[in-house]
Design a protein around this motif. Sequence first.
Motif, PDB file in Angstrom:
ATOM      1  N   GLU A 174       0.829  -1.214   0.000  1.00  0.00           N
ATOM      2  CA  GLU A 174       0.000   0.000   0.000  1.00  0.00           C
ATOM      3  C   GLU A 174       0.858   1.256   0.000  1.00  0.00           C
ATOM      4  O   GLU A 174       0.575   2.215  -0.705  1.00  0.00           O
ATOM      5  CB  GLU A 174      -0.920  -0.006   1.219  1.00  0.00           C
ATOM      6  CG  GLU A 174      -2.201  -0.760   0.928  1.00  0.00           C
ATOM      7  CD  GLU A 174      -3.009  -1.003   2.185  1.00  0.00           C
ATOM      8  OE1 GLU A 174      -2.887  -0.198   3.128  1.00  0.00           O
ATOM      9  OE2 GLU A 174      -3.749  -2.006   2.205  1.00  0.00           O
ATOM     10  N   ALA A 175       1.926   1.201   0.800  1.00  0.00           N
ATOM     11  CA  ALA A 175       2.845   2.348   0.848  1.00  0.00           C
ATOM     12  C   ALA A 175       3.408   2.637  -0.538  1.00  0.00           C
ATOM     13  O   ALA A 175       3.524   3.791  -0.946  1.00  0.00           O
ATOM     14  CB  ALA A 175       3.980   2.074   1.829  1.00  0.00           C
ATOM     15  N   GLY A 176       3.723   1.565  -1.259  1.00  0.00           N
ATOM     16  CA  GLY A 176       4.242   1.718  -2.615  1.00  0.00           C
ATOM     17  C   GLY A 176       3.264   2.459  -3.499  1.00  0.00           C
ATOM     18  O   GLY A 176       3.626   3.388  -4.221  1.00  0.00           O
ATOM     19  N   TYR A 177       1.968   2.062  -3.405  1.00  0.00           N
ATOM     20  CA  TYR A 177       0.947   2.729  -4.221  1.00  0.00           C
ATOM     21  C   TYR A 177       0.746   4.170  -3.757  1.00  0.00           C
ATOM     22  O   TYR A 177       0.593   5.088  -4.558  1.00  0.00           O
ATOM     23  CB  TYR A 177      -0.377   1.972  -4.150  1.00  0.00           C
ATOM     24  CG  TYR A 177      -0.389   0.724  -4.990  1.00  0.00           C
ATOM     25  CD1 TYR A 177      -0.260   0.787  -6.379  1.00  0.00           C
ATOM     26  CD2 TYR A 177      -0.529  -0.538  -4.417  1.00  0.00           C
ATOM     27  CE1 TYR A 177      -0.267  -0.354  -7.159  1.00  0.00           C
ATOM     28  CE2 TYR A 177      -0.530  -1.693  -5.187  1.00  0.00           C
ATOM     29  CZ  TYR A 177      -0.402  -1.585  -6.557  1.00  0.00           C
ATOM     30  OH  TYR A 177      -0.407  -2.716  -7.331  1.00  0.00           O
ATOM     31  N   ASP A 178       0.739   4.379  -2.422  1.00  0.00           N
ATOM     32  CA  ASP A 178       0.531   5.735  -1.878  1.00  0.00           C
ATOM     33  C   ASP A 178       1.618   6.689  -2.337  1.00  0.00           C
ATOM     34  O   ASP A 178       1.379   7.876  -2.516  1.00  0.00           O
ATOM     35  CB  ASP A 178       0.529   5.688  -0.341  1.00  0.00           C
ATOM     36  CG  ASP A 178      -0.732   5.029   0.170  1.00  0.00           C
ATOM     37  OD1 ASP A 178      -1.672   4.872  -0.654  1.00  0.00           O
ATOM     38  OD2 ASP A 178      -0.781   4.657   1.354  1.00  0.00           O
ATOM     39  N   LEU A 179       2.820   6.140  -2.511  1.00  0.00           N
ATOM     40  CA  LEU A 179       3.923   6.998  -2.958  1.00  0.00           C
ATOM     41  C   LEU A 179       3.868   7.237  -4.454  1.00  0.00           C
ATOM     42  O   LEU A 179       4.797   7.786  -5.037  1.00  0.00           O
ATOM     43  CB  LEU A 179       5.266   6.392  -2.553  1.00  0.00           C
ATOM     44  CG  LEU A 179       5.547   6.414  -1.052  1.00  0.00           C
ATOM     45  CD1 LEU A 179       6.760   5.577  -0.706  1.00  0.00           C
ATOM     46  CD2 LEU A 179       5.746   7.852  -0.563  1.00  0.00           C
ATOM     47  N   GLY A 180       2.788   6.769  -5.077  1.00  0.00           N
ATOM     48  CA  GLY A 180       2.590   7.103  -6.485  1.00  0.00           C
ATOM     49  C   GLY A 180       3.100   6.070  -7.462  1.00  0.00           C
ATOM     50  O   GLY A 180       3.167   6.337  -8.663  1.00  0.00           O
ATOM     51  N   GLY A 181       3.443   4.891  -6.973  1.00  0.00           N
ATOM     52  CA  GLY A 181       3.926   3.864  -7.884  1.00  0.00           C
ATOM     53  C   GLY A 181       2.776   3.192  -8.621  1.00  0.00           C
ATOM     54  O   GLY A 181       1.690   3.019  -8.072  1.00  0.00           O
ATOM     55  N   GLY A 182       3.022   2.809  -9.882  1.00  0.00           N
ATOM     56  CA  GLY A 182       2.046   2.014 -10.620  1.00  0.00           C
ATOM     57  C   GLY A 182       2.230   0.555 -10.286  1.00  0.00           C
ATOM     58  O   GLY A 182       3.083   0.200  -9.471  1.00  0.00           O
ATOM     59  N   HIS A 183       1.417  -0.307 -10.940  1.00  0.00           N
ATOM     60  CA  HIS A 183       1.544  -1.746 -10.691  1.00  0.00           C
ATOM     61  C   HIS A 183       2.966  -2.234 -10.904  1.00  0.00           C
ATOM     62  O   HIS A 183       3.527  -2.937 -10.075  1.00  0.00           O
ATOM     63  CB  HIS A 183       0.625  -2.527 -11.638  1.00  0.00           C
ATOM     64  CG  HIS A 183      -0.822  -2.402 -11.274  1.00  0.00           C
ATOM     65  ND1 HIS A 183      -1.251  -2.380  -9.976  1.00  0.00           N
ATOM     66  CD2 HIS A 183      -1.922  -2.309 -12.048  1.00  0.00           C
ATOM     67  CE1 HIS A 183      -2.569  -2.273  -9.964  1.00  0.00           C
ATOM     68  NE2 HIS A 183      -3.008  -2.224 -11.221  1.00  0.00           N
TER      69      HIS A 183
END
Lengths: 286, 256
Positions: A184-193
Motif C-alpha cells: 500500500e505504501a508503494g501505491y501511496d507513494l505514487g507507484g504504478g503496478h
Amino acid sequence: MKSPATRLSLILLLTPFLLWIVLLVILPHLQMLRVSFQVRESWDTLSWGLEQYANFFSESYYWRTFVRTGVMSLFTTFLTLLIAFPIAWYIARLASGRARGLLFLACLIPFWASELVRTYGWMILLRESGLFSAWLQALGWSDGPVEMLYNDAAVIIGLVYNGLLFMVVPLVTTLDGMEENLVEAGYDLGGGHLTVLREVVVPWAMPGIVSGCIVVFMLTLGSYLTPTLMGGKDSAWFTQQIFTQFITRFNWEQGAALGALLLGLSSLIVWAGLKLTGQSLRKVMG
Amino acid sequence: MSRWLPRAYLTLVYLLLYVPIGILVLFSFNDSRSGYTWGGLSLRWYQSLFNNNAMVEAMWNSLWLALSAATVSTVIGALTALALHRYRFRGKKMLNGMLFVVMMSPEIVLAISLLALFLLVGIQLGYVSLLLAHVTFCLPFVVITVMARLSGFDERLPEAARDLGASDFTMTRTVLIPVIMPALLAGWLLGFTLSLDDVVVSTFVSGPSYEILPLRIYSMVRVGLKPEVNALGTLLLVFSLVMLMLSQWILSRSKR
C-alpha cells in the motif's frame, strides 16, 4: 567438558551415517574423478592425463550440447518463475483460510506422482495419435494428425511441469511474510503496478525467487527422463551424453569426465547466480 | 484489478497440472486401444498385466526393494537426526551441508559414481547394489524429515524425565521415541515412495538378475506407447499417492 559417556553415544549414533557418507558418497565420487583422469593408451596400459577433459573442449559436440542444455535450463527456470509467481501470489496473499490450504494441497498432489508417470501423461496428450492432436482435428484447425512430441517445446513443457512445485513453495513462503502495508505504501507513494512489483515485491521475495530458481535449475540441468522421452533426435541433453558414454560406448573415462564437468559447472553456475543476486546459500536454503 | 483474470489464470494452470495425470488414469480403463477415442469401461489392461508373470515378479521385486531401502534409511536417518539434534561437535555444519549437496546434485552423477564403485569393489549388480544405491538417495530426505520434527521438540521433556529418575534408556523409550514416531513413519513412507519411483539411478546399478517395475515401465515407454503402460502408470501413481497422503496425514495429525 564432554563426558566419555556422551562422547560414546554420539559416536554410536553417528557411525552408520559416517559410514554411509564416506563409503557411498565421498568414495564413489573420488573414484569417478580418478577414472576421469585415466587415459587408456592400449587395451592393458593406463596412464594419467587430461585427455577426457581436453575432448570436452575440443569436440564441439560435447560443449555445444552442454551450452544448449545450460541455456535451455535457464530459459525453463525463467519460464517456471513467470508461471509460478502469480500462483504463489494468489495462494499467499489473495486466498484465505480453507481455500488457501486447498489450493496449496492441489498444487502439491500432482508432484506425488513419479517423474516417469508425469512425463508419460504428457506423452499421451502430445503424441501424434494423442488427445490434443485429435482435438485440433475435431476443431478443424488441422487436416491431419499433428505430432507435438519429440521437439524442444515438448521438452520445455515437461521440464516446467516438473519444476513448478519447487518454485511455488519457496515463493509462497517468502510472500507470506510480506506485510500488506508495504504494498500500500508503494501505491501511496505514487507507484504504478509495475513500479510496485519491481521496487517493493520483487526485492522482498528475492530469497524465495533465488532459492526456487536454484532448485529448478539444478533439477532441469540434471534431468534425464524428460528430455530423453519427450525430446527428438536433435534435442540432445547433456545427461544423455553421460549415459551414452557409460552404457552404450563403454567409454567410462569419458563418461566420468563428463559427470565431473556436469557437477562442477552446475555448482559454478549456482555460485555465480548467488553472487550476482547477493544471496548466500545458507540463507536461501533456509 | 478485475477479479476474474487471476481466477481464470489459476484455473488454467491447475487444469494443466491435472490433465496429464487424469487422462492417464482415465485411459487405463479404456476398452479401446486408441489414445483418443473412448471404447467403454474395461479392466482388460489390468488383467493382461496380472497375467504377465514377469511383470508380477518385477512388482514384487520393487515392493521388496522399496520396503528394505526405506527401513534401512529410516533406522540410519533416525540415529543421525538424533545425533545432529542433541550434540554439538566439530564438522556438524559440514555434515548438514553434505545432506543438501547429496539432495541437490544430479542423480545421474550419483548413479555413475556408484556404478564405478560397485564394479571396482566387485559388488554384483542386482538386489544388493540397488539397495545400497536407494538408501543413498533416500537417507537425506529421512534425516531432514526427522530433524524438522525434533526442532519443534520441547527440550524440557527429556530433562523432566531424567529428574524423575528415568535412565537414558527409559527416557529414550518413553519420551523420545513416541515424539519422533510420526516423523519416522512419514520418513519411511517418503523413502518407500522415492525408491519405488526411481528410474535413473536404478538404470545404472541394476542387473539382469533383479528386474524392477519402474525400469520395465521405462523400457516399455521407450519402445512405444501401449495401453498396458497406462494401467501400470496408474498403479504406480495410486501407490505413491496413498503412501504420501498417509505420510502427510501422520505428520499433520501429530502437530496438534
